[in-house]
Motif scaffolding. Structure first.
Motif, PDB file in Angstrom:
ATOM      1  N   GLN A  72      47.344  71.290  39.736  1.00 35.15           N
ATOM      2  CA  GLN A  72      48.803  71.859  40.205  1.00 35.15           C
ATOM      3  C   GLN A  72      48.756  71.855  41.598  1.00 35.15           C
ATOM      4  O   GLN A  72      47.752  71.638  42.253  1.00 35.15           O
ATOM      5  CB  GLN A  72      48.800  73.623  39.675  1.00 35.15           C
ATOM      6  N   THR A  85      51.287  73.477  44.931  1.00 37.19           N
ATOM      7  CA  THR A  85      52.331  74.495  45.430  1.00 37.19           C
ATOM      8  C   THR A  85      53.044  73.419  46.590  1.00 37.19           C
ATOM      9  O   THR A  85      52.327  73.224  47.548  1.00 37.19           O
ATOM     10  CB  THR A  85      52.075  75.609  45.889  1.00 37.19           C
ATOM     11  N   THR A 128      56.954  72.984  49.250  1.00 36.25           N
ATOM     12  CA  THR A 128      58.027  73.395  50.031  1.00 36.25           C
ATOM     13  C   THR A 128      59.001  72.184  50.116  1.00 36.25           C
ATOM     14  O   THR A 128      58.567  71.401  50.725  1.00 36.25           O
ATOM     15  CB  THR A 128      57.684  74.197  50.946  1.00 36.25           C
ATOM     16  N   ARG A 186      60.368  77.028  47.387  1.00 31.39           N
ATOM     17  CA  ARG A 186      59.224  76.560  47.024  1.00 31.39           C
ATOM     18  C   ARG A 186      59.040  76.607  45.288  1.00 31.39           C
ATOM     19  O   ARG A 186      59.724  77.282  44.727  1.00 31.39           O
ATOM     20  CB  ARG A 186      58.255  77.655  47.641  1.00 31.39           C
ATOM     21  N   THR A 187      57.878  76.146  44.950  1.00 30.91           N
ATOM     22  CA  THR A 187      57.471  76.199  43.602  1.00 30.91           C
ATOM     23  C   THR A 187      56.111  75.628  43.698  1.00 30.91           C
ATOM     24  O   THR A 187      55.560  75.031  44.257  1.00 30.91           O
ATOM     25  CB  THR A 187      58.496  75.376  42.579  1.00 30.91           C
ATOM     26  N   THR A 188      55.435  76.042  42.319  1.00 35.75           N
ATOM     27  CA  THR A 188      54.069  75.416  42.155  1.00 35.75           C
ATOM     28  C   THR A 188      54.169  74.454  40.778  1.00 35.75           C
ATOM     29  O   THR A 188      54.657  74.748  39.840  1.00 35.75           O
ATOM     30  CB  THR A 188      53.147  76.622  41.501  1.00 35.75           C
ATOM     31  N   THR A 212      52.766  72.404  37.947  1.00 33.12           N
ATOM     32  CA  THR A 212      51.738  72.540  37.089  1.00 33.12           C
ATOM     33  C   THR A 212      51.709  71.253  36.139  1.00 33.12           C
ATOM     34  O   THR A 212      52.602  70.358  36.129  1.00 33.12           O
ATOM     35  CB  THR A 212      51.967  73.841  36.287  1.00 33.12           C
ATOM     36  N   THR A 269      52.478  68.729  50.977  1.00 31.11           N
ATOM     37  CA  THR A 269      53.008  69.869  50.274  1.00 31.11           C
ATOM     38  C   THR A 269      54.345  70.106  50.806  1.00 31.11           C
ATOM     39  O   THR A 269      54.974  70.902  50.308  1.00 31.11           O
ATOM     40  CB  THR A 269      51.893  71.071  50.540  1.00 31.11           C
TER      41      THR A 269
END
Length: 590
Positions: A358, A360, A362, A398-400, A402, A435
């Protein structure tokens, strides 16, 4: 990763020899320590290019490798549509130490460059077959320096290919040149020269199609001190490949089968791949390689989609299908045995690109504000329709992500835009995965107010200085082969554009080269200097403020900006009809 980059750098070169212009690109004179010519020295010339995904080689000469004559000289002639700031010169000759130099093009282009070879300590290499007898015939043997930081073998792999009438790339063959020049002494005996105090391992490679391909062995420094190394070649294995592409859509793909050898040369050395065989396939086809060395291989079935033309809405190339790739690894460890592999075309399955990693991230919009609550989609690189993950960013953009899989290239699309906001690639220690991403400005966005740097001097100009006029910008670089086509097209169109639009249109080229030094000579050579406004993006290349503001990930890239400062078109300049774009109703921006 270097080899992939190196091959990618070659995609726009053609295999067929071109008419040689005069003068030569570079003449190389190879002399010994006494100043006498060295005949039969192999000399290679490549460009050192900087791409958005790393550094690599670029073809600059036709051909790329030559052998010196009795006078110790060779002359390289340029391939068309290639410009670059640095050249990598490789020289190897029997009984001399190898030379690898990086040359500044501006200092040596069109001149004679002298290389003086030095002698080292002789090393004898004896090749024996599986029964222990010396080989009676010479084979294609190569010796390379090996260190934890790099394997210089990559610099010496020559790929020969051609571009077909359908603009597809067809590989014709591979040749591996030895870094350390080798002299055949007969009866499986060879001699090269190594530095007196050599304390690094050497990599010995045999790539002789029809006899044994893909063999390698590591020779430790302790063994090299003896001045004599014996290498026992194994009995080859047979690799039987059955390729079935009969289920693929009719007339949608060019399929190839590629066999790559996986070299793991020891502790502390990163395993790497190199291609030792590639061929086109159709329908159901059997391929038998009866000469591969015992080892580990990756066999890939690759489908390159055929291009159908240009999409009128996006002005981007339109393909008959998505890219297809399926690969398997196999270990051919028992000499003399046959190892069978079956590869077939099947509709792509997103699950095979999902894993347990995963990340994270932005994301910001072109104006720098968070991409709040915007939809995102993660696809397999080059396969826009193959979605592995999608969702919505939060209020901070934002998100992660996966279910990511290492060593898979992903494209990140945000806000339903045509251009990706970035790329995801995990698991490579040589690549630092960012990221933070920024959605590239596209049609309907206000153009970022970038600072443009003069090619000569310290003057700067802001893009906002041109507000009230139509602006056409072509982003390019001297090392980019395809950029030359676009610049030539622009040069041919400029007289018409000036006559039709006069002062209401500003035409700008912006180079993303590392330095501005090569820009003016390049544009002068093709006749574009002084015909329009030419700028430099500033330090950083892809990472310059200009490159970041426009989200540049591929060049050539062009944008058209209306008098209100709004982007009305973005894409590949070869697909643009500027007159048609300016004639369309011009969108405004609140």
């Amino acid at each position: 990763m270097w080899l992939t980059i190196a091959l990618a750098a070659c995609l726009y070169a053609q295999d067929a020899p071109q008419q040689r212009p005069s003068p030569s690109l570079l003449t190389v004179q190879v002399l010994d320590e006494a100043g006498k010519p060295v005949p039969n020295a192999k000399v290679g010339l490549y460009g050192v290019a900087d791409y958005s995904f790393g550094k690599g080689r670029s073809l600059v000469a036709e051909p790329s490798w030559l052998k010196t004559g009795a006078d110790g000289m060779v002359s390289f002639f340029p391939r068309e549509y290639l410009g670059i700031t640095k050249w990598m010169l490789l020289v190897s000759a029997p009984n001399y130490l190898p030379v690898r130099e990086i040359l500044q093009v501006s200092a040596v282009r069109g001149k004679t460059y002298t290389v003086r070879l030095k002698r080292g300590r002789p090393l004898e290499i004896i090749l024996r077959n599986e029964t222990g007898k010396p080989l009676p015939e010479p084979v294609n043997l190569a010796v390379f320096r090996l260190s934890p930081d790099e394997v210089e073998m990559f610099d010496y792999i020559e790929t020969r290919f051609r571009i077909t009438k359908e603009l597809s790339i067809e590989t014709l063959g591979f040749e591996i040149h030895s870094q350390f020049g080798l002299e055949s002494l007969g009866e499986g005996r060879y001699r090269c020269s190594i530095p007196e105090n050599h304390k690094e391992p050497l990599l010995v490679v045999v790539h002789h199609p029809g006899f044994l391909r893909g063999f390698y062995t590591r020779v430790e420094p302790e063994a090299l001190q003896q001045g004599r190394v014996e290498v026992h070649l194994p009995k080859p294995c047979t690799l039987a490949i059955e390729a079935d592409v009969s289920r693929a859509p009719e007339d949608a793909y060019h399929f190839t089968v590629r066999v790559e050898h996986i070299i793991d040369s020891g502790s502390g050395y990163t395993p790497f791949f190199y291609t030792l065989f590639e061929t086109r396939v159709a329908k159901q086809q059997a391929i038998t390689l009866g000469d591969i060395s015992p080892g580990e291989y990756r066999v890939e079935l690759r489908g390159e989609p055929k291009m159908l033309g240009i999409d009128k809405r996006t002005q981007q190339p339109k393909f008959a299908a998505e890219w297809f790739s399926k690969s398997v690894r196999c270990k051919a460890t028992i000499a003399g045995e046959t190892h069978r592999i079956q590869l077939a075309f099947t509709p792509p399955d997103p699950s095979q690109y999902r894993g347990d990693k995963q990340l994270t991230i932005t994301v910001t919009m072109p104006d720098g504000k968070p991409a709040a609550n915007q939809p995102y989609k993660l696809t397999v690189h080059g396969q826009r329709k193959l979605t592995v993950l999608e969702g919505t960013l939060d209020a901070e953009g934002r998100t992660t992500l996966t279910q990511l899989k290492e060593r898979v290239h992903y494209d990140l699309y945000v806000a339903n835009r045509e251009e990706p906001a970035g790329y995801i690639y995990l698991g490579d220690p040589d690549y630092s995965q960012p990221t933070s991403f920024r959605v590239p400005p596209s049609k309907g966005d206000v153009a970022p107010d970038i600072t443009l740097y003069a090619v000569e001097g310290n003057a700067t100009k802001s893009l906002s200085d041109y507000k009230g006029k139509w602006v056409y910008i072509d982003f390019w670089a001297t090392w980019c082969g395809p950029c030359r086509f676009a610049l030539e097209k622009l040069k041919a169109e400029l007289p018409f554009l000036k006559q039709r639009y006069k002062d209401s249109l500003v035409v700008i080229t912006v180079s993303i080269d590392d330095t501005p030094e090569p820009v003016k000579p390049y544009l002068q050579k093709i006749g574009l200097w002084g015909q329009c406004e030419n700028f430099w993006a500033g330090a950083g290349g892809w990472q310059s403020s200009v490159g970041q503001a426009f989200g540049l990930r591929d060049i050539p890239t062009a944008v058209v900006i209306n008098p209100q400062g709004v982007i009305v078109w973005r894409g590949h300049p070869m697909t643009l009809s500027l007159g048609a774009v300016i004639s369309e109703p011009s969108p405004s921006h609140p």
